[in-house]
Every structure is written in C-alpha cells, then in structure tokens.
Design a protein around this motif. Structure first.
Motif, mmCIF file in Angstrom:
data_model
loop_
_atom_site.group_PDB
_atom_site.id
_atom_site.type_symbol
_atom_site.label_atom_id
_atom_site.label_comp_id
_atom_site.label_asym_id
_atom_site.label_seq_id
_atom_site.Cartn_x
_atom_site.Cartn_y
_atom_site.Cartn_z
ATOM 1 N N ALA A 150 0.825 -1.211 0.000
ATOM 2 C CA ALA A 150 0.000 0.000 0.000
ATOM 3 C C ALA A 150 0.859 1.260 0.000
ATOM 4 O O ALA A 150 2.030 1.241 0.367
ATOM 5 C CB ALA A 150 -0.908 -0.002 1.227
ATOM 6 N N TRP A 151 0.247 2.355 -0.434
ATOM 7 C CA TRP A 151 0.820 3.698 -0.274
ATOM 8 C C TRP A 151 -0.130 4.462 0.643
ATOM 9 O O TRP A 151 -1.339 4.495 0.416
ATOM 10 C CB TRP A 151 0.933 4.420 -1.622
ATOM 11 C CG TRP A 151 2.075 3.954 -2.480
ATOM 12 C CD1 TRP A 151 2.424 2.674 -2.753
ATOM 13 C CD2 TRP A 151 3.004 4.794 -3.164
ATOM 14 N NE1 TRP A 151 3.516 2.644 -3.566
ATOM 15 C CE2 TRP A 151 3.903 3.936 -3.853
ATOM 16 C CE3 TRP A 151 3.170 6.161 -3.276
ATOM 17 C CZ2 TRP A 151 4.943 4.415 -4.633
ATOM 18 C CZ3 TRP A 151 4.206 6.641 -4.057
ATOM 19 C CH2 TRP A 151 5.094 5.782 -4.725
ATOM 20 N N ASP A 152 0.427 5.060 1.680
ATOM 21 C CA ASP A 152 -0.402 5.775 2.647
ATOM 22 C C ASP A 152 -0.229 7.279 2.497
ATOM 23 O O ASP A 152 0.814 7.764 2.052
ATOM 24 C CB ASP A 152 -0.031 5.374 4.080
ATOM 25 C CG ASP A 152 -0.550 3.992 4.438
ATOM 26 O OD1 ASP A 152 -1.448 3.494 3.728
ATOM 27 O OD2 ASP A 152 -0.041 3.407 5.415
ATOM 28 N N GLU A 153 -1.257 8.004 2.916
ATOM 29 C CA GLU A 153 -1.178 9.462 2.941
ATOM 30 C C GLU A 153 -0.873 9.892 4.364
ATOM 31 O O GLU A 153 -1.555 9.485 5.311
ATOM 32 C CB GLU A 153 -2.490 10.072 2.452
ATOM 33 C CG GLU A 153 -2.381 11.564 2.131
ATOM 34 C CD GLU A 153 -3.628 12.084 1.433
ATOM 35 O OE1 GLU A 153 -3.500 12.674 0.349
ATOM 36 O OE2 GLU A 153 -4.717 11.902 2.005
ATOM 37 N N ASP A 154 0.172 10.686 4.511
ATOM 38 C CA ASP A 154 0.594 11.156 5.832
ATOM 39 C C ASP A 154 0.919 12.639 5.771
ATOM 40 O O ASP A 154 1.278 13.172 4.718
ATOM 41 C CB ASP A 154 1.851 10.412 6.296
ATOM 42 C CG ASP A 154 1.567 9.001 6.782
ATOM 43 O OD1 ASP A 154 0.876 8.862 7.806
ATOM 44 O OD2 ASP A 154 2.042 8.049 6.132
ATOM 45 N N HIS A 155 0.818 13.298 6.924
ATOM 46 C CA HIS A 155 1.350 14.639 7.043
ATOM 47 C C HIS A 155 2.874 14.547 7.165
ATOM 48 O O HIS A 155 3.402 13.599 7.767
ATOM 49 C CB HIS A 155 0.785 15.351 8.278
ATOM 50 C CG HIS A 155 -0.661 15.697 8.152
ATOM 51 N ND1 HIS A 155 -1.663 14.898 8.642
ATOM 52 C CD2 HIS A 155 -1.273 16.772 7.567
ATOM 53 C CE1 HIS A 155 -2.835 15.455 8.395
ATOM 54 N NE2 HIS A 155 -2.636 16.588 7.736
ATOM 55 N N LEU A 156 3.553 15.536 6.617
ATOM 56 C CA LEU A 156 5.002 15.531 6.746
ATOM 57 C C LEU A 156 5.424 15.605 8.211
ATOM 58 O O LEU A 156 6.485 15.100 8.585
ATOM 59 C CB LEU A 156 5.614 16.692 5.957
ATOM 60 C CG LEU A 156 5.562 16.549 4.426
ATOM 61 C CD1 LEU A 156 6.151 17.786 3.746
ATOM 62 C CD2 LEU A 156 6.316 15.302 3.970
ATOM 63 N N GLY A 157 4.590 16.198 9.039
ATOM 64 C CA GLY A 157 4.878 16.236 10.474
ATOM 65 C C GLY A 157 4.851 14.868 11.121
ATOM 66 O O GLY A 157 5.427 14.681 12.198
ATOM 67 N N ASP A 158 4.143 13.897 10.488
ATOM 68 C CA ASP A 158 4.144 12.527 10.990
ATOM 69 C C ASP A 158 5.362 11.744 10.506
ATOM 70 O O ASP A 158 5.669 10.677 11.044
ATOM 71 C CB ASP A 158 2.872 11.792 10.537
ATOM 72 C CG ASP A 158 1.613 12.432 11.095
ATOM 73 O OD1 ASP A 158 1.664 12.934 12.235
ATOM 74 O OD2 ASP A 158 0.594 12.453 10.371
ATOM 75 N N LEU A 159 6.025 12.265 9.458
ATOM 76 C CA LEU A 159 7.169 11.567 8.872
ATOM 77 C C LEU A 159 8.497 12.149 9.332
ATOM 78 O O LEU A 159 9.521 11.447 9.320
ATOM 79 C CB LEU A 159 7.095 11.640 7.340
ATOM 80 C CG LEU A 159 5.839 11.045 6.682
ATOM 81 C CD1 LEU A 159 5.872 11.270 5.174
ATOM 82 C CD2 LEU A 159 5.716 9.562 7.004
ATOM 83 N N PHE A 160 8.495 13.424 9.724
ATOM 84 C CA PHE A 160 9.738 14.112 10.089
ATOM 85 C C PHE A 160 9.553 14.865 11.402
ATOM 86 O O PHE A 160 8.471 15.384 11.692
ATOM 87 C CB PHE A 160 10.138 15.129 9.019
ATOM 88 C CG PHE A 160 10.468 14.530 7.681
ATOM 89 C CD1 PHE A 160 11.760 14.154 7.370
ATOM 90 C CD2 PHE A 160 9.458 14.356 6.735
ATOM 91 C CE1 PHE A 160 12.056 13.615 6.131
ATOM 92 C CE2 PHE A 160 9.749 13.812 5.496
ATOM 93 C CZ PHE A 160 11.050 13.435 5.195
#
Length: 346
Positions: free
Chosen positions: A192-202
């Motif tokens: 799958a490809w998920d949609e995330d906020h950049l704040g959740d990734l960095f």
C-alpha cells in the motif's frame, strides 16, 4: 590579420534591405548564441538590394562581436553572409592559424570588455583596439596542434552534454513514474501507499550552540558541503550561537527557498545558518527516498502553496507549515529504498 568591421544598410529596418531571402545576415545575437565555433545559419536575411550595402564575408572567416554587453565573443562563419557593424572580421591571416586565433580570443573576452572605446551608449570595440590585442604566438605547427586538441575536447564536451541531457530526461521520467506509484516495482506490487502529514514523517531538529562543529552549507545541486568549498564571500554571522546542528541522515532545507527545491540530505555533521530548517526522518520515511521526493516538481509545488508571504521574495516555509502538508508515500521502507536506489543510479 586585417581587422575590418561589418556594415549595416541604412536606414535600419528599411524593407528594401531587410527581412529578405537573398543573403544570410550575421548579427551579434547570431554569434553569441553559438554553442560551438561554427556559424552555419542566421536568424534573418537581407534582400538583394540590401546585400549591396553590407560587407560580405566568405566562408571560413573568423568573427568577433565588437559592441553591446556581449562583445568579445568569437565565431567562424561557414557560410557566405553579410555582417552588421556589431561584427568584426579577421581577413588575410598571416602566420596565424584561424582556429588557434579563435581559441586565443576565447580566453580574452574579459580583457576585451575592459578595453572598450570611450564614449556614450553601448560598449564598443573599434578595429584599432582589436588590432592592438597582444597575441601569444607559437610556431604555426604548434598552433595547429593546440587548436586540434581544443577541437577534440570541445567535441567530447558536446557529446557529454547531449548524453547528460538525455540522462536528465530519463531521470525526470523515472521520478514521474516511481514517485507517484504510477509504475510499481514487481516485488512491491501489492504493497500500500499511505497518505501522511510531513509532520508525521519528520521531526524538526532545532539544536543550537554547537560551536565545536564545522560550518556547512546546503546547496541545491551539490548537497550539504563544507562552507569553505563554496567559491564566494563568506557572509555568515560572526556569532554562530544560533546556528543549527545538522547530522548525517538529516534533511536540511532553505526556509526561504524550499518552494524552489533547495534541500539536501546530509552525510556530514556540522552547523548551518538559522535560515535553514533541519528535518529528522522518522521510522516511516527513508532519507534517501525523501531526498528525491522533495525534488519532485509536484511536491515542490506543494511547498510553494504552503509557503507564507506576500510575494515570492518573502515566501518562507517554516516547520509548522511544512508539517501540515499531506503526501502519499510507500508504506514499505524497502520499497522506498528500492526507488531511491534506482534514482541514485539514474
């Protein structure tokens, strides 16, 4: 050599002389746009009547622009053509190889622009000033050998430039396919490809006060490099207590220019100007994948949309606004790394 100047029919723009189809017409723009030595076509032509009011140059004539902001650019016409008065021509060469003289003039552009004739209006080199240029002149056979070597390297450079252009086109195509999920790698077709906020990734690194670390710069094309490797005046603040630490694996971006794609993955530890924002990749994002993702035009466009400011010159993307951006990335870190491997190789 005999140095002569081109001649423009008068009055300028007279339809009796210009915009014809009879004789190629060499202007300063025709010479300065050359990517190689040889001029084989011109943007415009003279009428038959106009050809009677210009200086006609034969194929093989060495040229030099002698007026305007781009004076001092050499070229060689490979066609019979008229030349306007912004062009100087070298005739009756004696004891000097044409291609050697062309190469020599290429090294003298700055010098020529400092020798302009006094007066008002645009910069101008008259034929006397050109005739007085000192020339370093080895024996004729050595001139030809030097010019031949320059030709060889020029041809190699042109071929490499063409190859680089093709590689860049291919790389853009791969980014378009792989960073959107439009083209999946077989091993990850079901992931799958998920949609995330950049704040959740960095997360943001805002560590300061590390005066023991070396000064670094973040560049758009060379990545994160020591500041002393940049060939321009050091304008950094003498007080570096507020400079931010960047560590290997971090991504730093220019807060004022993230909308232009100015970001880089660091392999070094050091400090950078407070004008940069430092992001630490979290457990859901691979740093090498993010490096490419942040250069992807649709993502750069998101950075532009989320940047704050009234005009482009004042736009900034501070971490809180960066963190609000939603993106779609592979859930699998292995897929992210595989994509990064392909783009790194390309």
């Amino acid at each position: 050599a005999k140095v002569v100047r081109g001649s423009s029919p008068r009055p300028a723009g007279d339809p009796r002389f210009f915009d014809g189809d009879y004789l190629p017409w060499i202007t300063v723009a025709d010479v300065t746009r050359l990517k190689t030595r040889d001029l084989r076509s011109t943007a415009s032509k003279l009428t038959e009547e106009g050809s009677k009011r210009t200086r006609i140059l034969e194929p093989g004539t060495l040229l030099l622009t002698n007026s305007g902001a781009t004076l001092g650019v050499p070229g060689v016409t490979m066609i019979q053509a008229g030349a306007n008065d912004g062009i100087a021509a070298f005739l009756d060469l004696d004891g000097v190889d044409r291609n050697y003289l062309y190469c020599f003039l290429q090294t003298r552009t700055r010098h020529l622009r400092e020798r302009v004739a006094p007066g008002v209006g645009q910069p101008n080199l008259n034929t006397d000033l050109i005739s007085e240029i000192p020339l370093v002149l080895p024996p004729l056979h050595e001139q030809r050998a030097i010019a031949s070597l320059m030709d060889e390297w020029d041809n190699q450079s042109s071929r490499l430039s063409a190859q680089m252009g093709n590689c860049r086109i291919r790389l853009r195509g791969l980014m378009q396919q792989l960073l959107t999920g439009r083209r999946r790698l077989p091993a990850f077709a079901g992931e799958a490809w998920d949609e995330d906020h950049l704040g959740d990734l960095f997360a943001e690194r805002a560590e300061t006060g590390r005066l023991d670390l070396p000064l670094l710069s973040i560049t758009a094309d060379r990545g994160v490099i020591p500041r002393h490797e940049i060939d321009r005046k050091d304008t950094s603040n003498a007080d570096k207590s507020k400079y931010k630490r960047i560590a290997p694996g971090d991504i730093g971006y220019n807060t004022m220019r993230m909308w232009q794609g100015v970001s880089a993955l660091s392999s070094l530890e050091g400090i950078v100007s407070p004008a940069y924002t430092i992001c630490i990749p979290g457990p859901k994002i691979d740093g090498r994948f993010a490096r490419w993702f942040f250069k992807f035009p649709p993502v750069v466009n998101l950075f532009y949309r989320y940047s704050q400011g009234l005009v482009d010159d004042t736009l900034n993307l501070k971490y809180p606004h960066f963190a609000e951006i939603k993106v779609r990335v592979p859930t699998s870190l292995d897929e992210q790394r595989a994509i990064a491997d392909i783009l790194d190789t390309a």
